[in-house]
Write a protein that holds these residues in place. Structure first.
Motif, PDB file in Angstrom:
ATOM      1  N   ASP A  56      -5.015  -8.716   3.308  1.00 14.98           N
ATOM      2  CA  ASP A  56      -6.302  -8.083   3.222  1.00 14.98           C
ATOM      3  C   ASP A  56      -6.126  -6.356   3.231  1.00 14.98           C
ATOM      4  O   ASP A  56      -6.728  -5.776   2.346  1.00 14.98           O
ATOM      5  N   ALA A  57      -5.481  -5.833   4.275  1.00 10.82           N
ATOM      6  CA  ALA A  57      -5.296  -4.479   4.296  1.00 10.82           C
ATOM      7  C   ALA A  57      -4.518  -4.069   2.917  1.00 10.82           C
ATOM      8  O   ALA A  57      -4.900  -2.910   2.343  1.00 10.82           O
ATOM      9  N   LEU A  58      -3.324  -4.720   2.223  1.00  9.18           N
ATOM     10  CA  LEU A  58      -2.593  -4.425   1.392  1.00  9.18           C
ATOM     11  C   LEU A  58      -3.575  -4.461  -0.033  1.00  9.18           C
ATOM     12  O   LEU A  58      -3.556  -3.714  -0.859  1.00  9.18           O
TER      13      LEU A  58
ATOM     14  N   PHE B 100       4.193   2.386   5.969  1.00  4.73           N
ATOM     15  CA  PHE B 100       4.526   1.293   7.093  1.00  4.73           C
ATOM     16  C   PHE B 100       3.173   1.483   8.012  1.00  4.73           C
ATOM     17  O   PHE B 100       2.637   0.371   8.474  1.00  4.73           O
ATOM     18  N   ASN B 101       3.216   2.636   8.626  1.00  5.03           N
ATOM     19  CA  ASN B 101       2.332   2.986   9.586  1.00  5.03           C
ATOM     20  C   ASN B 101       0.531   2.872   9.016  1.00  5.03           C
ATOM     21  O   ASN B 101      -0.114   2.436   9.876  1.00  5.03           O
ATOM     22  N   GLU B 102       0.644   3.052   7.806  1.00  4.04           N
ATOM     23  CA  GLU B 102      -1.018   3.054   7.146  1.00  4.04           C
ATOM     24  C   GLU B 102      -1.241   1.354   7.276  1.00  4.04           C
ATOM     25  O   GLU B 102      -2.354   1.071   7.528  1.00  4.04           O
ATOM     26  N   VAL B 103      -0.102   0.348   6.713  1.00  3.51           N
ATOM     27  CA  VAL B 103      -0.433  -0.858   6.673  1.00  3.51           C
ATOM     28  C   VAL B 103      -0.607  -1.295   8.167  1.00  3.51           C
ATOM     29  O   VAL B 103      -1.414  -2.207   8.440  1.00  3.51           O
ATOM     30  N   LYS B 104       0.080  -0.837   9.067  1.00  3.98           N
ATOM     31  CA  LYS B 104       0.096  -1.280  10.705  1.00  3.98           C
ATOM     32  C   LYS B 104      -1.285  -0.816  11.064  1.00  3.98           C
ATOM     33  O   LYS B 104      -1.978  -1.735  11.698  1.00  3.98           O
ATOM     34  N   GLU B 105      -1.841   0.289  10.759  1.00  7.73           N
ATOM     35  CA  GLU B 105      -2.954   0.791  11.321  1.00  7.73           C
ATOM     36  C   GLU B 105      -4.156  -0.006  10.747  1.00  7.73           C
ATOM     37  O   GLU B 105      -5.020  -0.397  11.263  1.00  7.73           O
ATOM     38  N   LYS B 106      -4.196  -0.235   9.231  1.00  7.08           N
ATOM     39  CA  LYS B 106      -5.348  -1.011   8.668  1.00  7.08           C
ATOM     40  C   LYS B 106      -5.235  -2.389   9.143  1.00  7.08           C
ATOM     41  O   LYS B 106      -6.401  -2.975   9.036  1.00  7.08           O
TER      42      LYS B 106
END
Length: 179
Positions: A91-93, A12-18
């Motif tokens: 896009d991040a995903l 969750f944090n990685e997706v939020k950051e990216k």
């Protein structure tokens, strides 16, 4: 988000950051889904992808077709009452799926890379060579042939590329974005 374990929270944090989007604010109003032009072809609606991210469902999200089918039209973001740009999340995903080797829609990714390679080479896309390369690499040689021939007859598919003068600037953009 304390009801999910550390690995799920990490995703969750990685997706939020990216994505740089406040995805924790999504409360499933579904306005994004009601305006999405791709929902007829997707396995999850945009709000469902956001919910799966909130729940840390990395495997399900990165293995979904929805993240590849998203055309980044940004209708979802324009409709979101919380200002979440779902196209940025998609896009991040996509980047995360590529990094993890979990590309479900391989031809969409191939088309994307072929397009970028054409822009990198010529400074702009050369549709004819891009489509020839895409058709050969995808193995889909004959679909849309009638459309391609009609476009060629009307002069919409030039044989030779038109290069731009500022190709160095294009090269700089690719270097800055590490493509």
């Amino acid at each position: 988000m304390s009801f999910i374990d550390a690995d799920k929270r990490k995703f969750f944090n990685e997706v939020k950051e990216k994505s740089r989007q406040p995805i924790e604010l999504c409360y499933q109003c579904q306005k994004c889904a009601s305006g999405c032009i791709a929902t007829g072809f997707a396995d999850y609606y945009p709000n469902e992808i956001i919910r799966l991210v909130q729940l840390g469902q990395k495997e399900r999200v990165l293995n979904s077709s929805s993240i590849w089918i998203c055309s980044s039209c940004e209708t979802c973001g324009a409709r979101c009452p919380n200002g979440i740009n779902t196209a940025e999340v998609m896009d991040a995903l996509k980047e995360m799926a590529i990094a993890a080797g979990m590309v479900k829609e391989k031809n969409i990714n191939l088309f994307h890379n072929t397009f970028l390679n054409s822009v990198r080479s010529h400074g702009r896309v050369h549709e004819t060579s891009m489509m020839v390369i895409y058709k050969i690499k995808s193995g889909d040689l004959f679909s849309d042939m009638d459309v391609g021939l009609e476009m060629f007859r009307k002069g919409k598919l030039p044989l030779f590329p038109h290069r731009i003068k500022a190709r160095g600037k294009i090269k700089d953009i690719f270097n800055k974005t590490a493509h």
